[in-house]
Each structure stands twice: as structure tokens, then as C-alpha cells.
Design an enzyme around this catalytic site. Sequence first.
Site, PDB file in Angstrom:
ATOM      1  N   ALA A   4       0.824  -1.208   0.000  1.00  8.48           N
ATOM      2  CA  ALA A   4       0.000   0.000   0.000  1.00  8.48           C
ATOM      3  C   ALA A   4       0.863   1.265   0.000  1.00  8.48           C
ATOM      4  O   ALA A   4       1.927   1.261   0.626  1.00  8.48           O
ATOM      5  CB  ALA A   4      -0.897   0.002   1.241  1.00  8.48           C
ATOM      6  N   CYS A  36      13.281   3.416   1.204  1.00  8.55           N
ATOM      7  CA  CYS A  36      13.515   4.814   0.814  1.00  8.55           C
ATOM      8  C   CYS A  36      14.293   5.493   1.945  1.00  8.55           C
ATOM      9  O   CYS A  36      13.919   6.566   2.402  1.00  8.55           O
ATOM     10  CB  CYS A  36      12.206   5.518   0.499  1.00  8.55           C
ATOM     11  SG  CYS A  36      11.028   5.500   1.840  1.00  8.55           S
TER      12      CYS A  36
HETATM   13  C1  LIG Z   1       7.151   1.819   1.998  1.00  9.06           C
HETATM   14  S1  LIG Z   1       5.498   1.435   2.273  1.00  9.06           S
HETATM   15  C2  LIG Z   1       5.041   0.619   0.792  1.00  9.06           C
HETATM   16  C3  LIG Z   1       4.864   1.512  -0.403  1.00  9.06           C
HETATM   17  C4  LIG Z   1       4.310   0.764  -1.590  1.00  9.06           C
HETATM   18  N1  LIG Z   1       5.138  -0.390  -1.933  1.00  9.06           N
HETATM   19  C5  LIG Z   1       4.156   1.647  -2.813  1.00  9.06           C
HETATM   20  O1  LIG Z   1       4.981   1.585  -3.725  1.00  9.06           O
HETATM   21  O2  LIG Z   1       3.160   2.387  -2.881  1.00  9.06           O
HETATM   22  C6  LIG Z   1       5.592   0.144   3.421  1.00  9.06           C
HETATM   23  C7  LIG Z   1       4.268  -0.557   3.723  1.00  9.06           C
HETATM   24  O3  LIG Z   1       4.566  -1.676   4.562  1.00  9.06           O
HETATM   25  C8  LIG Z   1       3.421  -1.951   5.329  1.00  9.06           C
HETATM   26  N2  LIG Z   1       3.844  -2.877   6.399  1.00  9.06           N
HETATM   27  C9  LIG Z   1       4.474  -2.595   7.569  1.00  9.06           C
HETATM   28  N3  LIG Z   1       4.710  -3.727   8.252  1.00  9.06           N
HETATM   29  C10 LIG Z   1       4.252  -4.760   7.499  1.00  9.06           C
HETATM   30  C11 LIG Z   1       4.199  -6.172   7.654  1.00  9.06           C
HETATM   31  N4  LIG Z   1       4.694  -6.768   8.737  1.00  9.06           N
HETATM   32  N5  LIG Z   1       3.635  -6.901   6.681  1.00  9.06           N
HETATM   33  C12 LIG Z   1       3.120  -6.327   5.585  1.00  9.06           C
HETATM   34  N6  LIG Z   1       3.137  -4.975   5.355  1.00  9.06           N
HETATM   35  C13 LIG Z   1       3.697  -4.216   6.313  1.00  9.06           C
HETATM   36  C14 LIG Z   1       2.954  -0.580   5.759  1.00  9.06           C
HETATM   37  O4  LIG Z   1       1.580  -0.591   6.138  1.00  9.06           O
HETATM   38  C15 LIG Z   1       3.230   0.248   4.479  1.00  9.06           C
HETATM   39  O5  LIG Z   1       2.064   0.372   3.715  1.00  9.06           O
END
Ligand SMILES: C[S@@+](CC[C@H](N)C(=O)[O-])C[C@H]1O[C@@H](n2cnc3c(N)ncnc32)[C@H](O)[C@@H]1O
Length: 452
Positions: free
Chosen positions: A113, A233
Site C-alpha cells: 500500500a 527509501c
Molecule cells: C514503503 S510502504 C510501501 C509503499 C508501496 N510499496 C508503494 O509503492 O506504494 C511500506 C508498507 O509496509 C506496510 N507494512 C508494515 N509492516 C508490514 C508487515 N509486517 N507486513 C506487511 N506490510 C507491512 C505498511 O503498512 C506500508 O504500507
Amino acid sequence: MKLPEEFLKKMQNLLGNEYSDFIESYNKESYKGIRANTLKLSVEDFKKISPFKLSDIPWCKEGFYIDDFDNVRPGKHPYYHCGLYYIQEPSAMIPVEVLNPKPGDRVLDISAAPGGKTTQIGAKLNGKGLLVANDISPKRVKALTKNIEMFGIKNCVVTNETPGRLAEKFKYFFDKILVDAPCSGEGMFRKDPKSVNNWSKFSVNQCSKMQKDILKHIPKMLRPGGLLAYSTCTFSPEENEGTIEWFLKEFPEFEVVKIENIDVLDRGRPEWVGGRREIEWTLRAWPHKIKGEGHFIALLKKRDGQNEGLKMFNRRETNYDAYLEFENLNMKISLRESLHIVGENLYSIPDGLPDLTGIKIANLGLYLGKIKKNRFEPSQSLALALKKEDFRNVIDFSSKSIEAIKYLKGETLMLNDKKGWKLVCIDGFPVGWGKQTDSFLKNYYRPEWRMR
Ligand SMILES: C[S@@+](CC[C@H](N)C(=O)[O-])C[C@H]1O[C@@H](n2cnc3c(N)ncnc32)[C@H](O)[C@@H]1O
């Protein structure tokens, strides 16, 4: 911009002579980009109709810098509502280029997300193969689903799970996995000054632990010979080279792949973590060296070996007459071979899905609409996944017309035409539904997506 002292000190130690150029980059504007949706039109056609002045992003042929972004406001244009592009920070386009999914691949985007990279993967798969987009946050999964629907991606299952639970279902299943990890976000300070506050809240060590907690489940889900792209990032070596060093030690069946296709970026710095030499084959995007924000990308390969069979998804065979009547009357293509119903919600599910019993699913392939009291009501995502020529009754507004804007605002349009469902298009690109009555077109544009 006020940057944390501790961060500045650390960067000075790491960068030495380069530090002053690095700091100077914070006095410049961040670069803004969009990525054309090749599920809907070719890059050449996009360039012809783009309302914005575009200049090429060197590492992504679908990606473009937009000068004057705040004045031209791409998020407000009718083409945005048609899903013709995704607004994305230019460096964020690198990880999927590195992973390089191909039509037919099974791909997992585990922390997906709001879906920047998912939409990029979906476009590269071009409807063939399977994409699973997951995120742990229920709120962020909503935004993810919306972006996938807008993009017209038909072969994506959206889940809201922990990596551990996914690993129970998808044993050695995926050809490619992207871990775009939660991180301390140091590379986003210029683009999003609020991320400076988060940096103080979430320490580098906490983030590195979160990354490992995700990564430790990946080996169980990747097939032998499969590829894993890891990206962040942030600049901190603990979350980048350090995390990769840890992973290679824990899972010796993986090796680092030298990323060759992007030559404008710097290499990783194994010496910053006392890590093994080949970590140098990873990539670092530095804001003082390229037109984009800070990123780190590693590509790892799981060595070849045996695979395991999986129990497959069981499609529900039931009475789909209401949908079939809609399809026969209105559509020139058929989705009848892939139908599956959950409650009153009808989906077209992608081929090759394993059994997902017990998994929290937000979207199961392409959501087609609802069957209620033997009547089918099509969904916005069906409209956005169709081409104009797939539907018999179409109404096409010019993007410059007042009708297009009225439609996107949810207004009823006074029109006379043949009764029934209409696929509403803007300049030939489907955007939603309308239902023609004797004297007006009832507006079915989704209330929460309306133009304000
Ligand atoms: C850097 S963002 C992702 C951005 C996305 N890939 C994009 O390009 O739009 C990291 C995401 O990791 C999710 N996240 C954090 N811990 C997680 C976990 N244990 N398992 C899955 N998702 C996780 C967060 O909710 C967040 O949406």
C-alpha cells in the site's frame, strides 16, 4: 528544512567529501513524476495526448518528470479518473524495473500500500499471470485496492495479512517477490517534511527489526530459482546493506544478483556494515546525484531446487444468470469461465490461485459487481478494466466538456438515448457507469471517488 542533528552527523560520517553536495540537495525542490498505464494505452499514445509537459525518467520508459507539477495538478485531471497514469516519485519506479516481472509470472508485493509499485507490476504482467498485493494495515489496503481498480488490473488478489500467515498458504509459489519495506524514510525528508517527525518516532533499529520480521517469511514463499527485490527509501546502512547481510547469513540458499540494467545509480556500500563484497551489486539512489529521492534496491536469487505441489483454489459453481444476462446484452467479451461469488459480490478470478481459506482478502481478482435479487449491478472496477470496444452501449465525453466534469462530480445528465447500462468514457477511455432512463442518464460514478 530542519533536519535532526543525529541524522546530519551520521550522514557526514558516511559521506565525507560528498556531504556538502548531499546537504545542498535539500535546498532544491523534489522531483515529481507520473507513470503511464500501458494497460490502457501505449507510451507513444500517452505522449501524444498528455495534457502535461513530460520529460523522460531514464530508468523507466513509462515514467515522466512533470515540471510545474503544483500548477498543472495531474491528480485533478479527468485522465487521472480514467486511470491513464499513476502519480509516483521518480526513484520509487526503480525497484520494479529491477525485479522486471514478465507476463505469466506469479508475483507477490508483500508490503504494497498504497500501490505505486503494485500498479507498475500489474502493468508489466499485462493481465497474464498472478499478482498478490498485500499490506498489514487495513486502512492502507483500501487505498491500495482503489489504485488497483483505477489501473484496470484484472489479475490481482489483494490481501490484508501478516507475512507469516501468507507463507502458510503460498508455499514456494511465487516466481518473484517485492519487499518494499517499511523504513525510517530518510530518503523522503525533502519530498515529505512530515517524515522527519516519523524518523524521531521510529528508530533505525526498530525499522531494521520490522524488515527482518517480513523478510524471514520470504524463503518459504519463493520458488527455487525465484527472485526477491528488496527496497527502502532510506539511507541508513543498518536498514539496507545491513539487512541484506543478515538475510544472506540466515538464508544461505540466496545469492546477490548484480543489477545491470540501471547504470545512472551508485552501488551499495558493504564496507559500511562490514558486509560481504557482493553487496556492492545492490543500488543506491542519492538525491544529490540523480533527479529523484533517496532509495536502496537489492536483487537476490534463490538457488534452484525442488518445488512442492499446492492445493488449488476452488471456484464456486452457482447460478450466475443475472450476470450472464448482463454480459449477453451488453458485452462483446466474456468472463464467464472465471466467475466466483462471495456473498452477493461477483469476481472474475485469475488462473492458478492456491487455496486461500482463512486469508483476509480485500479483492479477489477483478470485482465485477453485485448480484442482488436476481439483478446484476456492474462495479466501477469492471468499467475501468474494459476497453471502449468491449461494450455495446457507450457514451463518450470529451475531456474538455462540461459533461465529463459533471459526470465525475456525480451529477445526473439530461440525455435522451436507448434505455439501459452505458459505459461512460472520456476521450475513449472508460471511467464508470451510467444507466439511461427515458430522459436522463443516472450517474453510477462511485460517490467516494467523485471529483470535488
Ligand atoms: C514503503 S510502504 C510501501 C509503499 C508501496 N510499496 C508503494 O509503492 O506504494 C511500506 C508498507 O509496509 C506496510 N507494512 C508494515 N509492516 C508490514 C508487515 N509486517 N507486513 C506487511 N506490510 C507491512 C505498511 O503498512 C506500508 O504500507
